[in-house]
Design a protein around this motif. Structure first.
Motif, mmCIF file in Angstrom:
data_model
loop_
_atom_site.group_PDB
_atom_site.id
_atom_site.type_symbol
_atom_site.label_atom_id
_atom_site.label_comp_id
_atom_site.label_asym_id
_atom_site.label_seq_id
_atom_site.Cartn_x
_atom_site.Cartn_y
_atom_site.Cartn_z
ATOM 1 N N THR A 1 16.491 49.446 6.182
ATOM 2 C CA THR A 1 17.122 50.302 7.177
ATOM 3 C C THR A 1 18.642 50.311 7.008
ATOM 4 O OG1 THR A 1 15.333 49.875 8.732
ATOM 5 C CG2 THR A 1 17.413 50.672 9.653
ATOM 6 N N THR A 2 19.238 51.508 7.114
ATOM 7 C CA THR A 2 20.684 51.660 7.049
ATOM 8 C C THR A 2 21.135 52.506 8.234
ATOM 9 O OG1 THR A 2 20.434 53.583 5.605
ATOM 10 C CG2 THR A 2 20.803 51.447 4.534
ATOM 11 N N VAL A 3 22.438 52.708 8.338
ATOM 12 C CA VAL A 3 23.004 53.472 9.447
ATOM 13 C C VAL A 3 24.043 54.443 8.898
ATOM 14 C CG1 VAL A 3 24.346 53.355 11.588
ATOM 15 C CG2 VAL A 3 22.618 51.608 11.109
ATOM 16 N N VAL A 4 23.991 55.691 9.365
ATOM 17 C CA VAL A 4 25.037 56.659 9.030
ATOM 18 C C VAL A 4 26.269 56.318 9.864
ATOM 19 C CG1 VAL A 4 25.716 59.083 9.025
ATOM 20 C CG2 VAL A 4 23.340 58.459 8.525
ATOM 21 N N ARG A 5 27.339 55.917 9.196
ATOM 22 C CA ARG A 5 28.569 55.571 9.907
ATOM 23 C C ARG A 5 29.732 56.493 9.546
ATOM 24 N NH1 ARG A 5 27.863 51.641 13.212
ATOM 25 N NH2 ARG A 5 26.360 49.962 12.820
ATOM 26 N N ALA A 6 29.501 57.437 8.661
ATOM 27 C CA ALA A 6 30.522 58.425 8.324
ATOM 28 C C ALA A 6 29.818 59.662 7.786
ATOM 29 C CB ALA A 6 31.500 57.868 7.289
ATOM 30 N N LYS A 7 30.450 60.803 7.955
ATOM 31 C CA LYS A 7 29.936 62.037 7.365
ATOM 32 C C LYS A 7 31.119 62.940 7.050
ATOM 33 C CE LYS A 7 28.835 64.490 11.716
ATOM 34 N NZ LYS A 7 27.792 65.275 12.415
ATOM 35 N N LYS A 8 30.982 63.718 5.987
ATOM 36 C CA LYS A 8 32.104 64.543 5.528
ATOM 37 C C LYS A 8 31.618 65.920 5.091
ATOM 38 C CE LYS A 8 34.914 60.643 3.869
ATOM 39 N NZ LYS A 8 35.584 60.041 2.676
ATOM 40 N N GLU A 9 32.469 66.913 5.326
ATOM 41 C CA GLU A 9 32.224 68.253 4.823
ATOM 42 C C GLU A 9 32.912 68.419 3.474
ATOM 43 O OE1 GLU A 9 33.254 71.264 7.624
ATOM 44 O OE2 GLU A 9 32.273 70.261 9.314
ATOM 45 N N TRP A 10 32.211 69.010 2.520
ATOM 46 C CA TRP A 10 32.707 69.237 1.163
ATOM 47 C C TRP A 10 33.398 67.987 0.612
ATOM 48 C CZ3 TRP A 10 30.764 73.065 -1.471
ATOM 49 C CH2 TRP A 10 30.273 74.189 -0.778
ATOM 50 N N PRO A 11 32.654 66.885 0.515
ATOM 51 C CA PRO A 11 33.255 65.624 0.074
ATOM 52 C C PRO A 11 33.502 65.610 -1.431
ATOM 53 C CG PRO A 11 30.902 65.361 0.333
ATOM 54 C CD PRO A 11 31.224 66.764 0.806
ATOM 55 N N GLY A 12 34.534 64.877 -1.820
ATOM 56 C CA GLY A 12 34.742 64.588 -3.226
ATOM 57 C C GLY A 12 33.863 63.432 -3.667
ATOM 58 N N TRP A 13 33.862 63.150 -4.948
ATOM 59 C CA TRP A 13 32.987 62.102 -5.497
ATOM 60 C C TRP A 13 33.723 61.324 -6.577
ATOM 61 C CZ3 TRP A 13 31.211 61.567 -10.586
ATOM 62 C CH2 TRP A 13 30.225 60.588 -10.790
ATOM 63 N N GLN A 14 33.444 60.028 -6.639
ATOM 64 C CA GLN A 14 34.010 59.185 -7.687
ATOM 65 C C GLN A 14 32.964 58.158 -8.097
ATOM 66 O OE1 GLN A 14 37.773 57.438 -6.657
ATOM 67 N NE2 GLN A 14 38.365 57.253 -8.804
ATOM 68 N N PRO A 15 32.774 57.930 -9.404
ATOM 69 C CA PRO A 15 31.776 56.943 -9.827
ATOM 70 C C PRO A 15 32.174 55.542 -9.380
ATOM 71 C CG PRO A 15 33.087 57.686 -11.698
ATOM 72 C CD PRO A 15 33.440 58.573 -10.549
ATOM 73 N N THR A 16 31.169 54.735 -9.053
ATOM 74 C CA THR A 16 31.429 53.363 -8.646
ATOM 75 C C THR A 16 31.790 52.512 -9.859
ATOM 76 O OG1 THR A 16 29.135 52.675 -8.930
ATOM 77 C CG2 THR A 16 29.760 53.608 -6.782
ATOM 78 N N ALA A 17 32.324 51.325 -9.583
ATOM 79 C CA ALA A 17 32.664 50.401 -10.671
ATOM 80 C C ALA A 17 31.424 50.036 -11.477
ATOM 81 C CB ALA A 17 33.324 49.148 -10.093
ATOM 82 N N ASN A 18 30.277 49.915 -10.791
ATOM 83 C CA ASN A 18 29.031 49.589 -11.485
ATOM 84 C C ASN A 18 28.618 50.720 -12.430
ATOM 85 O OD1 ASN A 18 26.618 47.829 -11.851
ATOM 86 N ND2 ASN A 18 25.571 49.593 -10.937
ATOM 87 N N MET A 19 28.756 51.975 -11.982
ATOM 88 C CA MET A 19 28.447 53.110 -12.842
ATOM 89 C C MET A 19 29.327 53.104 -14.093
ATOM 90 S SD MET A 19 28.094 56.219 -10.100
ATOM 91 C CE MET A 19 26.676 56.411 -9.029
ATOM 92 N N LEU A 20 30.610 52.851 -13.890
ATOM 93 C CA LEU A 20 31.540 52.852 -15.016
ATOM 94 C C LEU A 20 31.248 51.705 -15.982
ATOM 95 C CD1 LEU A 20 34.812 53.661 -13.048
ATOM 96 C CD2 LEU A 20 33.599 55.179 -14.603
ATOM 97 N N ARG A 21 30.785 50.591 -15.432
ATOM 98 C CA ARG A 21 30.499 49.433 -16.278
ATOM 99 C C ARG A 21 29.198 49.601 -17.053
ATOM 100 N NH1 ARG A 21 30.058 46.176 -12.600
ATOM 101 N NH2 ARG A 21 27.804 45.842 -12.569
ATOM 102 N N THR A 22 28.170 50.123 -16.400
ATOM 103 C CA THR A 22 26.860 50.168 -17.037
ATOM 104 C C THR A 22 26.647 51.418 -17.891
ATOM 105 O OG1 THR A 22 25.922 51.181 -15.033
ATOM 106 C CG2 THR A 22 25.801 48.765 -15.236
ATOM 107 N N GLN A 23 27.305 52.531 -17.542
ATOM 108 C CA GLN A 23 27.143 53.768 -18.308
ATOM 109 C C GLN A 23 28.495 54.435 -18.538
ATOM 110 O OE1 GLN A 23 23.861 55.420 -15.649
ATOM 111 N NE2 GLN A 23 23.093 56.009 -17.670
#
Length: 274
Positions: free
Chosen positions: A120-142
């Motif tokens: 279970t998780t909780v929505v604590r933020a929401k955004k319209e037309w959000p930008g995106w950035q890869p996580t450190a794990n994404m950059l490390r593994t791929q």
């Protein structure tokens, strides 16, 4: 019969009056193009062209909206509390439960990250037309996939998070799981090689307006999914192969709208990153 001078003057006066009246008549505007001519198909109700936040969202072609791949409201039998979100990653549905015993059901795409979302998780933020950035794990593994996008992608049609995003937390910690939009239309109802929980942009806009902060998000197990929906719907979908997207395609995308009202990237290849 001869025409008198006064008769000629009367005729000229009438002619000039008629000409002036014709000139004063407003020109008729050209007939607007009907949807079939403009898009090549008749948009499905609720999935037509949207102008939102200065961006154009094209209609969803009907072939991607075949039952059960469209937004529906019906009696909810899951037993979850009102004003909660329920994700069924096996049947590829997301539910928003209402307080009258009904729920909205949205078709979703579930990426590899989304498949690992179990608690279970909780929505604590929401955004319209959000930008995106890869996580450190994404950059490390791929690094070969995500390295070119390390500086991030601004919000807009090129962003892998689409028109809206809901950010999931455990306590005060961002889980980096997202419920978000996509223009990768063929992914809805299927699994992808990347990504969290994705909806048609039309559906994430609809859901976004219902969700308050905070909102609890539950995840169904495979057993619950099969018990509630049966083998005809659970599990469903296939795992789609990965798409490698060039940085030039992403960073070259703009908000320029073509004459037919469609944004760039009609093939929807901008959204397999997240």
């Amino acid at each position: 019969m001869a025409t008198t001078r006064s008769g000629r003057r009367h005729f000229l006066a009438l002619s000039c009056a008629a000409l002036a009246s014709a000139c004063a008549r407003p020109m008729e505007a050209p007939e607007p193009l009907d949807d079939v001519t403009r898009f090549g198909f008749q948009p499905v109700e609720g999935y037509g062209l949207i102008e939102d936040g200065g961006h154009i969202i094209p209609p969803v072609p009907p072939q991607y909206l075949q039952w059960p791949n469209r937004r529906q409201r019906f009696i909810y039998e899951g037993g979850d509390p009102a004003h909660s979100i329920v994700i069924d990653p096996h049947a590829k549905f997301l539910y928003y439960v209402l307080d009258d015993g009904t729920a909205w059901r949205y078709p979703i795409a579930v990426g590899r990250a989304g498949l690992s979302l179990r608690s279970t998780t909780v929505v604590r933020a929401k955004k319209e037309w959000p930008g995106w950035q890869p996580t450190a794990n994404m950059l490390r593994t791929q690094p070969e996939v995500y390295g070119p996008f390390a500086r991030g992608i601004p919000g807009g049609p090129a962003s892998p998070l689409g028109a809206r995003a809901l950010y999931l937390y455990r306590g005060k910690r961002d889980t980096h799981y997202r419920i978000h939009g996509t223009n990768d239309l063929e992914s809805i109802g299927n699994s992808g090689s990347a990504g969290c929980i994705r909806l048609f942009n039309h559906d994430i806009i609809h859901l976004y307006d219902l969700v308050d902060i905070p909102t609890t998000v539950y995840v169904r197990s495979a057993e619950e999914s099969l018990r509630l929906l049966g083998p005809a719907l659970s599990p469903r979908g296939v795992e789609l192969p990965p798409k490698i997207i060039s940085p030039e395609t992403i960073y070259g995308a703009t908000d320029i709208v073509a004459a037919d009202g469609m944004p760039p990237d009609p093939d929807g290849v901008l959204t397999r990153l997240e």
